[in-house]
Design a protein around this motif. Structure first.
Motif, PDB file in Angstrom:
ATOM      1  N   THR A  47      14.675  38.510  73.009  1.00 35.82           N
ATOM      2  CA  THR A  47      14.058  39.451  72.070  1.00 35.82           C
ATOM      3  C   THR A  47      15.088  39.989  71.082  1.00 35.82           C
ATOM      4  O   THR A  47      16.205  40.314  71.451  1.00 35.82           O
ATOM      5  CB  THR A  47      13.400  40.625  72.820  1.00 35.82           C
ATOM      6  N   LEU A  48      14.664  40.071  69.840  1.00 32.19           N
ATOM      7  CA  LEU A  48      15.490  40.594  68.758  1.00 32.19           C
ATOM      8  C   LEU A  48      14.827  41.845  68.197  1.00 32.19           C
ATOM      9  O   LEU A  48      13.632  41.838  67.897  1.00 32.19           O
ATOM     10  CB  LEU A  48      15.601  39.531  67.649  1.00 32.19           C
ATOM     11  N   LEU A  49      15.575  42.912  68.088  1.00 34.98           N
ATOM     12  CA  LEU A  49      15.082  44.165  67.512  1.00 34.98           C
ATOM     13  C   LEU A  49      15.821  44.421  66.207  1.00 34.98           C
ATOM     14  O   LEU A  49      17.043  44.295  66.143  1.00 34.98           O
ATOM     15  CB  LEU A  49      15.323  45.346  68.456  1.00 34.98           C
ATOM     16  N   ALA A  50      15.080  44.785  65.164  1.00 37.30           N
ATOM     17  CA  ALA A  50      15.671  45.123  63.874  1.00 37.30           C
ATOM     18  C   ALA A  50      15.297  46.566  63.552  1.00 37.30           C
ATOM     19  O   ALA A  50      14.127  46.946  63.686  1.00 37.30           O
ATOM     20  CB  ALA A  50      15.152  44.188  62.787  1.00 37.30           C
ATOM     21  N   PHE A  51      16.273  47.359  63.133  1.00 33.81           N
ATOM     22  CA  PHE A  51      16.066  48.785  62.893  1.00 33.81           C
ATOM     23  C   PHE A  51      16.464  49.191  61.486  1.00 33.81           C
ATOM     24  O   PHE A  51      17.562  48.871  61.021  1.00 33.81           O
ATOM     25  CB  PHE A  51      16.915  49.620  63.863  1.00 33.81           C
ATOM     26  N   PHE A  74      13.858  39.881  57.787  1.00 30.87           N
ATOM     27  CA  PHE A  74      14.967  39.507  58.672  1.00 30.87           C
ATOM     28  C   PHE A  74      14.421  38.866  59.944  1.00 30.87           C
ATOM     29  O   PHE A  74      14.852  37.783  60.340  1.00 30.87           O
ATOM     30  CB  PHE A  74      15.801  40.752  59.002  1.00 30.87           C
ATOM     31  N   LEU A  75      13.453  39.507  60.570  1.00 32.96           N
ATOM     32  CA  LEU A  75      12.883  38.978  61.816  1.00 32.96           C
ATOM     33  C   LEU A  75      12.209  37.627  61.607  1.00 32.96           C
ATOM     34  O   LEU A  75      12.244  36.776  62.494  1.00 32.96           O
ATOM     35  CB  LEU A  75      11.885  39.966  62.411  1.00 32.96           C
ATOM     36  N   SER A  76      11.610  37.428  60.435  1.00 33.59           N
ATOM     37  CA  SER A  76      10.886  36.181  60.185  1.00 33.59           C
ATOM     38  C   SER A  76      11.819  34.969  60.113  1.00 33.59           C
ATOM     39  O   SER A  76      11.358  33.837  60.169  1.00 33.59           O
ATOM     40  CB  SER A  76      10.063  36.292  58.895  1.00 33.59           C
ATOM     41  N   MET A  77      13.130  35.184  60.012  1.00 33.38           N
ATOM     42  CA  MET A  77      14.083  34.079  59.952  1.00 33.38           C
ATOM     43  C   MET A  77      14.378  33.485  61.332  1.00 33.38           C
ATOM     44  O   MET A  77      15.035  32.468  61.437  1.00 33.38           O
ATOM     45  CB  MET A  77      15.396  34.547  59.309  1.00 33.38           C
ATOM     46  N   PHE A  78      13.897  34.133  62.387  1.00 36.30           N
ATOM     47  CA  PHE A  78      14.236  33.715  63.744  1.00 36.30           C
ATOM     48  C   PHE A  78      12.985  33.298  64.507  1.00 36.30           C
ATOM     49  O   PHE A  78      11.902  33.831  64.286  1.00 36.30           O
ATOM     50  CB  PHE A  78      14.932  34.871  64.486  1.00 36.30           C
ATOM     51  N   THR A  79      13.175  32.384  65.445  1.00 37.84           N
ATOM     52  CA  THR A  79      12.040  31.927  66.248  1.00 37.84           C
ATOM     53  C   THR A  79      11.842  32.783  67.496  1.00 37.84           C
ATOM     54  O   THR A  79      10.782  32.732  68.107  1.00 37.84           O
ATOM     55  CB  THR A  79      12.233  30.459  66.674  1.00 37.84           C
TER      56      THR A  79
END
Length: 132
Positions: A47-51, A74-79
């Protein structure tokens, strides 16, 4: 927001996330960059969290669409699974609150309407898994 106040809040959030077992980092150029960069991002497992991080003495705060769009892009760049949040340190109340964002639009956040970091479902799940 004063830049030093903002930087200090970002550093504080990184320390909080790191103490919970996340790998967290502050991106010091995120505000000035046209690139889709969050103020802070963290990973745990898959899981990736962006703040987008804010600090205020006021009980409410408006977050511009461009700031929300950056963390979502930013999140859309990762699977991997990702979650975007506005993290606000409400200094008058001496607490952090978190607001998950799903759509790129301006929002107004209010003290008492967000959730505590430990209340976020994926964080609870991770903490439970660590105990097993």
């Amino acid at each position: 927001m004063n830049k030093d106040i903002g930087r200090n809040a970002e550093r504080e959030l990184v320390k909080i996330l790191s103490s919970m077992g996340y790998r967290a980092v502050r991106i010091p150029t995120s505000n000035s960059s046209p690139n889709p960069l969050p103020d802070v991002f963290a990973t745990f497992g898959g899981t990736l969290l962006a703040f987008e991080v804010k600090s205020t003495w006021e009980p409410k705060l408006k977050i511009r669409e461009i700031q929300i769009r950056k963390i979502l892009d930013f999140l859309s760049m990762f699977t991997m699974e990702g979650h975007a949040y506005v993290a606000v340190k409400f200094k008058s109340f001496k607490k952090w609150e978190f607001f998950e964002v799903l759509n790129p639009s301006s929002i107004e956040v209010r003290a008492g309407n967000g959730v505590d970091l430990s209340s976020l479902s994926h964080i609870q799940r991770f903490n439970t898994e660590e105990l097993i």
